[in-house]
Design an enzyme around this catalytic site. Structure first.
Site, PDB file in Angstrom:
ATOM      1  N   GLU A   1      20.373  19.137  63.496  1.00 31.68           N
ATOM      2  CA  GLU A   1      20.169  20.289  62.613  1.00 31.68           C
ATOM      3  C   GLU A   1      21.175  20.278  61.466  1.00 31.68           C
ATOM      4  O   GLU A   1      20.920  20.843  60.406  1.00 31.68           O
ATOM      5  CB  GLU A   1      20.295  21.597  63.402  1.00 31.68           C
ATOM      6  CG  GLU A   1      19.158  21.847  64.372  1.00 31.68           C
ATOM      7  CD  GLU A   1      17.853  22.253  63.684  1.00 31.68           C
ATOM      8  OE1 GLU A   1      17.908  22.989  62.693  1.00 31.68           O
ATOM      9  OE2 GLU A   1      16.789  21.828  64.158  1.00 31.68           O
TER      10      GLU A   1
ATOM     11  N   SER B   1      24.477  18.124  66.501  1.00 33.23           N
ATOM     12  CA  SER B   1      23.016  18.243  66.414  1.00 33.23           C
ATOM     13  C   SER B   1      22.463  17.729  65.094  1.00 33.23           C
ATOM     14  O   SER B   1      23.081  17.879  64.033  1.00 33.23           O
ATOM     15  CB  SER B   1      22.644  19.721  66.564  1.00 33.23           C
ATOM     16  OG  SER B   1      21.328  19.947  66.125  1.00 33.23           O
TER      17      SER B   1
ATOM     18  N   TYR C   1      23.096  28.160  63.442  1.00 32.16           N
ATOM     19  CA  TYR C   1      23.354  27.152  64.480  1.00 32.16           C
ATOM     20  C   TYR C   1      23.886  25.867  63.849  1.00 32.16           C
ATOM     21  O   TYR C   1      24.897  25.310  64.290  1.00 32.16           O
ATOM     22  CB  TYR C   1      22.048  26.876  65.232  1.00 32.16           C
ATOM     23  CG  TYR C   1      22.095  25.718  66.206  1.00 32.16           C
ATOM     24  CD1 TYR C   1      22.635  25.867  67.479  1.00 32.16           C
ATOM     25  CD2 TYR C   1      21.565  24.470  65.864  1.00 32.16           C
ATOM     26  CE1 TYR C   1      22.660  24.802  68.383  1.00 32.16           C
ATOM     27  CE2 TYR C   1      21.583  23.407  66.753  1.00 32.16           C
ATOM     28  CZ  TYR C   1      22.138  23.575  68.015  1.00 32.16           C
ATOM     29  OH  TYR C   1      22.158  22.518  68.894  1.00 32.16           O
TER      30      TYR C   1
END
Ligand code: NDP
Length: 332
Positions: free
Chosen positions: A133, A131, A154
């Site tokens: 992120e 991801s 996460y």
């Protein structure tokens, strides 16, 4: 579904999610035999697969992501040529409340799959859903070599899974790749994700519900693409001659304020009259700007996003309105 004996076999870990359903549809269209896993195949609704008309064309097996033996059985039974790991706790916001669940379902689960491939020694190609992120705040568009600066449990879990995969690829020669995907949306996104929440609430307001939309930080900047296109990139990554990681994104970023304004404008509404800012919806830490450089994907995969934020909003609104109309029509 009937497939030829030579058909390639794919196993999608997390087939019931947004990406799992779109990928299943794509692979079926390419002639693959598709199997997948859910934590509880008997009880989990196959709503996403059904919405795409493929629920009865795939086999879905129960497998806990942290049960090594169960995962081994599913892989052994289905003998896949390609495994796509799309499962795990996927909400950044929820990861602050469930950091360990997030780490286990993302990072530990990925370790189990990597270990299984190493021990089985079969020529399986493996895709891991990494991801954007992981990059944290980006001052310049992030490509594959941009440093990771995770800002949520996460992102920490996704970064651990990324590095475990890179290590197994180098140490054991696995054909394993991470797609570092920026946000991608669709009507299959659950409402706990802010984009779907905005679209669904705006459509209900336009239909006269009289409710208000509560949002946290609307100044965050993200790169939003269209999920059905992103699964094409996942597949393309596993068709290369050698395993590599790729950033998958549109290359165009917008603020959540712009996303919200576009959604309400599409319905002929002024967003400022319907939206409340709620401090309790702010995250303990957040990424301000998420910028992407997807040029490697275009160069090596021939993949380029067709839809960026403005088109994604239009497509989501159109689908939401259709669903609302269908619900109203079915009410006596
Ligand atoms: P979804 O949340 O829609 O699907 C993930 C699936 O994983 C669920 O359907 C669920 O299947 C399973 N799952 C959910 N929570 C857990 C848990 N706590 N433990 C184990 N399994 C769980 O995700 P997407 O399809 O949107 O994303 C696919 C992957 O790509 C995810 O790993 C996500 O983190 C990653 N990703 C997604 C992006 C996006 O914008 N969509 C961006 C970048 C990465 P079941 O209930 O059947 O077990």
């Amino acid at each position: 579904m009937k497939t030829s004996p030579q058909a390639k076999k794919a196993l999608i870990i997390g087939i019931t999610g947004q990406d799992g359903a779109y990928l299943a549809r794509l692979l079926l269209a390419k002639g693959y035999a598709v199997a997948g896993t859910s934590r509880d195949a008997q009880r989990t609704p196959l709503a996403n697969l059904a919405a795409l008309g493929v629920a009865d064309k795939v086999s879905v097996h129960s497998a806990s992501l942290t049960d090594f033996r169960g995962l081994w059985e599913v892989i052994d039974k289905n003998a896949p040529d390609e495994i796509y790991n799309l499962a795990g706790q996927s909400s950044v916001g929820l990861s602050f409340e469930q950091p360990l669940e997030t780490f286990e379902s993302v990072a530990v689960a990925n370790y189990h799959l990597l270990e299984l491939m190493r021990l089985l020694g079969r020529p399986i190609r493996f895709y891991n859903a990494c991801s954007s992120e992981c990059f944290g705040d980006t001052a310049v568009p992030a490509g594959e070599t941009a440093p990771f600066q995770p800002r949520s449990p996460y992102a920490v879990a996704k970064a651990a899974a990324f590095w475990a995969l890179a290590n197994y690829r180098e140490a054991y020669g696995l054909f394993a790749c991470s797609g570092i995907l920026f946000n991608h949306e669709s009507p299959l996104r659950p409402e706990r994700f802010v984009t779907r929440k905005i679209v669904s609430t705006a459509c209900r307001i336009a239909a006269g519900s009289g409710e208000r939309l509560s949002l946290g930080n609307i100044d965050v900047v993200r790169d939003w693409g269209w999920a059905p296109e992103y699964v094409e990139a996942m597949w393309a990554i596993l068709q290369l001659d050698a395993p590599e990681d790729f950033v998958i994104a549109t290359g165009r970023s917008f603020s959540l304020r712009e996303f919200t304004a576009a959604a309400f404008a599409e319905l002929g509404l002024d967003w400022t009259r319907h939206v409340d800012s709620r401090p309790e919806l702010l995250r303990p830490a957040d990424i301000h700007a998420s910028l992407a450089d997807p040029s490697k994907a275009e160069k090596l995969l021939g993949w380029k996003a067709g839809l960026a934020m403005p088109e994604v909003v239009k497509a989501m609104i159109a689908s939401e309105r259709q669903a609302l109309a269908a619900r109203e029509a079915s009410c006596p």
